[in-house]
Design a protein around this motif. Structure first.
Motif, PDB file in Angstrom:
ATOM      1  N   ARG A  69      30.902 -15.084  -2.086  1.00 36.82           N
ATOM      2  CA  ARG A  69      32.228 -15.601  -1.451  1.00 36.82           C
ATOM      3  C   ARG A  69      32.195 -15.349  -0.103  1.00 36.82           C
ATOM      4  NH1 ARG A  69      36.834 -16.688   0.236  1.00 36.82           N
ATOM      5  NH2 ARG A  69      38.674 -15.676   0.060  1.00 36.82           N
ATOM      6  N   LEU A  70      32.032 -14.026   0.237  1.00 40.18           N
ATOM      7  CA  LEU A  70      32.368 -13.631   1.829  1.00 40.18           C
ATOM      8  C   LEU A  70      31.173 -14.079   2.746  1.00 40.18           C
ATOM      9  CD1 LEU A  70      33.736 -10.037   1.145  1.00 40.18           C
ATOM     10  CD2 LEU A  70      34.792 -11.803   2.416  1.00 40.18           C
ATOM     11  N   ARG A  71      29.745 -14.208   2.156  1.00 39.93           N
ATOM     12  CA  ARG A  71      28.764 -14.654   2.849  1.00 39.93           C
ATOM     13  C   ARG A  71      28.964 -15.956   3.412  1.00 39.93           C
ATOM     14  NH1 ARG A  71      23.360 -13.497   3.384  1.00 39.93           N
ATOM     15  NH2 ARG A  71      23.539 -11.644   2.304  1.00 39.93           N
ATOM     16  N   LYS A  72      29.555 -16.818   2.468  1.00 39.17           N
ATOM     17  CA  LYS A  72      29.742 -18.216   2.809  1.00 39.17           C
ATOM     18  C   LYS A  72      30.931 -18.401   3.797  1.00 39.17           C
ATOM     19  CE  LYS A  72      28.321 -19.860  -1.779  1.00 39.17           C
ATOM     20  NZ  LYS A  72      28.504 -20.007  -3.345  1.00 39.17           N
ATOM     21  N   ALA A  73      31.924 -17.756   3.541  1.00 40.90           N
ATOM     22  CA  ALA A  73      33.048 -17.578   4.465  1.00 40.90           C
ATOM     23  C   ALA A  73      32.743 -17.264   5.706  1.00 40.90           C
ATOM     24  CB  ALA A  73      34.082 -16.497   3.854  1.00 40.90           C
ATOM     25  N   ILE A  74      32.070 -16.085   5.927  1.00 40.12           N
ATOM     26  CA  ILE A  74      31.586 -15.569   7.372  1.00 40.12           C
ATOM     27  C   ILE A  74      30.444 -16.860   7.814  1.00 40.12           C
ATOM     28  CG2 ILE A  74      30.350 -13.962   8.650  1.00 40.12           C
ATOM     29  CD1 ILE A  74      31.736 -12.026   6.556  1.00 40.12           C
ATOM     30  N   GLU A  75      30.071 -17.567   7.138  1.00 38.14           N
ATOM     31  CA  GLU A  75      28.889 -18.671   7.504  1.00 38.14           C
ATOM     32  C   GLU A  75      27.663 -17.947   8.039  1.00 38.14           C
ATOM     33  OE1 GLU A  75      30.636 -21.248  10.434  1.00 38.14           O
ATOM     34  OE2 GLU A  75      31.994 -21.984   8.988  1.00 38.14           O
ATOM     35  N   MET A  76      27.245 -16.831   7.239  1.00 36.40           N
ATOM     36  CA  MET A  76      26.082 -16.070   7.470  1.00 36.40           C
ATOM     37  C   MET A  76      24.840 -16.797   7.322  1.00 36.40           C
ATOM     38  SD  MET A  76      25.142 -12.983   7.703  1.00 36.40           S
ATOM     39  CE  MET A  76      23.764 -11.407   7.578  1.00 36.40           C
ATOM     40  N   ASP A  77      24.795 -17.555   6.588  1.00 37.90           N
ATOM     41  CA  ASP A  77      23.565 -18.495   6.583  1.00 37.90           C
ATOM     42  C   ASP A  77      23.219 -19.574   8.023  1.00 37.90           C
ATOM     43  OD1 ASP A  77      22.682 -17.310   4.291  1.00 37.90           O
ATOM     44  OD2 ASP A  77      23.895 -18.549   3.155  1.00 37.90           O
ATOM     45  N   LYS A  78      24.419 -19.825   8.567  1.00 36.66           N
ATOM     46  CA  LYS A  78      24.398 -20.579   9.571  1.00 36.66           C
ATOM     47  C   LYS A  78      24.343 -19.965  10.853  1.00 36.66           C
ATOM     48  CE  LYS A  78      27.384 -24.082   7.557  1.00 36.66           C
ATOM     49  NZ  LYS A  78      28.761 -24.956   7.648  1.00 36.66           N
ATOM     50  N   ALA A  79      24.658 -18.679  10.881  1.00 34.79           N
ATOM     51  CA  ALA A  79      24.578 -17.939  12.184  1.00 34.79           C
ATOM     52  C   ALA A  79      23.207 -17.815  12.963  1.00 34.79           C
ATOM     53  CB  ALA A  79      25.059 -16.364  11.741  1.00 34.79           C
ATOM     54  N   ARG A  80      23.101 -18.008  14.059  1.00 32.85           N
ATOM     55  CA  ARG A  80      21.716 -18.233  14.900  1.00 32.85           C
ATOM     56  C   ARG A  80      21.304 -16.836  14.880  1.00 32.85           C
ATOM     57  NH1 ARG A  80      22.708 -20.518  20.647  1.00 32.85           N
ATOM     58  NH2 ARG A  80      24.482 -19.151  20.362  1.00 32.85           N
ATOM     59  N   ASN A  81      21.911 -15.833  15.008  1.00 30.46           N
ATOM     60  CA  ASN A  81      21.323 -14.400  15.312  1.00 30.46           C
ATOM     61  C   ASN A  81      21.964 -13.407  13.901  1.00 30.46           C
ATOM     62  OD1 ASN A  81      20.607 -11.747  15.824  1.00 30.46           O
ATOM     63  ND2 ASN A  81      21.349 -12.035  18.092  1.00 30.46           N
ATOM     64  N   LYS A  82      21.337 -13.467  12.963  1.00 28.01           N
ATOM     65  CA  LYS A  82      21.927 -12.823  11.768  1.00 28.01           C
ATOM     66  C   LYS A  82      21.805 -11.252  12.100  1.00 28.01           C
ATOM     67  CE  LYS A  82      20.535 -16.014   8.068  1.00 28.01           C
ATOM     68  NZ  LYS A  82      20.230 -17.009   9.053  1.00 28.01           N
ATOM     69  N   GLY A  83      21.022 -10.855  12.940  1.00 27.37           N
ATOM     70  CA  GLY A  83      20.908  -9.423  13.323  1.00 27.37           C
ATOM     71  C   GLY A  83      22.178  -9.047  13.873  1.00 27.37           C
ATOM     72  N   LEU A  84      22.797  -9.977  14.969  1.00 31.43           N
ATOM     73  CA  LEU A  84      23.983  -9.610  15.450  1.00 31.43           C
ATOM     74  C   LEU A  84      25.073  -9.534  14.345  1.00 31.43           C
ATOM     75  CD1 LEU A  84      25.673  -9.060  17.709  1.00 31.43           C
ATOM     76  CD2 LEU A  84      26.054 -11.619  18.174  1.00 31.43           C
ATOM     77  N   VAL A  85      25.301 -10.323  13.316  1.00 30.39           N
ATOM     78  CA  VAL A  85      26.306 -10.509  12.173  1.00 30.39           C
ATOM     79  C   VAL A  85      26.215  -9.032  11.504  1.00 30.39           C
ATOM     80  CG1 VAL A  85      26.942 -11.398  10.023  1.00 30.39           C
ATOM     81  CG2 VAL A  85      26.068 -12.993  11.823  1.00 30.39           C
ATOM     82  N   TYR A  86      24.710  -8.546  11.254  1.00 26.92           N
ATOM     83  CA  TYR A  86      24.756  -7.398  10.756  1.00 26.92           C
ATOM     84  C   TYR A  86      25.422  -6.267  11.390  1.00 26.92           C
ATOM     85  CZ  TYR A  86      21.799  -8.832   6.509  1.00 26.92           C
ATOM     86  OH  TYR A  86      21.659  -9.350   5.437  1.00 26.92           O
ATOM     87  N   VAL A  87      25.233  -6.089  12.471  1.00 31.16           N
ATOM     88  CA  VAL A  87      25.613  -5.130  13.574  1.00 31.16           C
ATOM     89  C   VAL A  87      27.016  -5.181  13.621  1.00 31.16           C
ATOM     90  CG1 VAL A  87      25.646  -4.345  16.160  1.00 31.16           C
ATOM     91  CG2 VAL A  87      23.376  -5.094  15.061  1.00 31.16           C
ATOM     92  N   LEU A  88      27.678  -6.365  13.846  1.00 33.15           N
ATOM     93  CA  LEU A  88      29.161  -6.284  13.804  1.00 33.15           C
ATOM     94  C   LEU A  88      29.667  -5.942  12.623  1.00 33.15           C
ATOM     95  CD1 LEU A  88      29.456  -9.982  15.567  1.00 33.15           C
ATOM     96  CD2 LEU A  88      29.916  -7.588  16.450  1.00 33.15           C
ATOM     97  N   LEU A  89      28.930  -6.107  11.338  1.00 34.11           N
ATOM     98  CA  LEU A  89      29.611  -5.983  10.054  1.00 34.11           C
ATOM     99  C   LEU A  89      29.617  -4.326   9.845  1.00 34.11           C
ATOM    100  CD1 LEU A  89      28.438  -8.718   7.833  1.00 34.11           C
ATOM    101  CD2 LEU A  89      30.706  -8.085   8.343  1.00 34.11           C
TER     102      LEU A  89
END
Length: 125
Positions: A69-89
């Motif tokens: 649910r959270l992966r979809k809510a944050i739109e993790m799969d649509k993010a251009r830079n998944k590395g940045l998402v991991y760093v922010l999380l």
């Protein structure tokens, strides 16, 4: 050039995930001067990426908890830079200040679910 303290770390993290190489392989380059190594990023960026890698499996567990649910809510799969998402999380959930400095669309998207992320972290960890 971006003023965010996370973009360089996000870029390095993205390279690690895409190229499937170690952080040392990507962060250090061999110089032609006797084969000595030179750090290509700041020491704080290197440390931030090391900590993010260390917590990546826990972050994945948090995102995949309750049918992703959270992966979809944050739109993790649509993010251009998944590395940045991991760093922010990592910064939000495990970092020294447990907050994200700076701003931007990705931060706003993550902060919307901050309470849920923290609650899920407490359940998973």
């Amino acid at each position: 050039m971006s003023t965010s303290p996370y973009h360089q770390a996000g870029k390095l993290m993205q390279q690690i995930m895409v190229e499937r190489k170690s952080i040392k392989t990507i962060a250090f380059s061999s110089s032609s001067n006797g084969g000595s190594s030179k750090l290509l990023c700041s020491k704080s960026t290197y440390a931030q990426v090391c900590n993010t890698i260390q917590h990546k499996s826990i972050i994945d567990s948090i995102l995949n908890f309750n049918s992703s649910r959270l992966r979809k809510a944050i739109e993790m799969d649509k993010a251009r830079n998944k590395g940045l998402v991991y760093v922010l999380l990592y910064e939000l959930l495990f970092g020294k200040y447990r907050s994200i400095r700076g701003g931007g669309k990705l931060k706003r998207c993550i902060i919307k679910f901050e309470k849920e992320l923290v609650e899920t972290r407490n359940k998973v960890v």
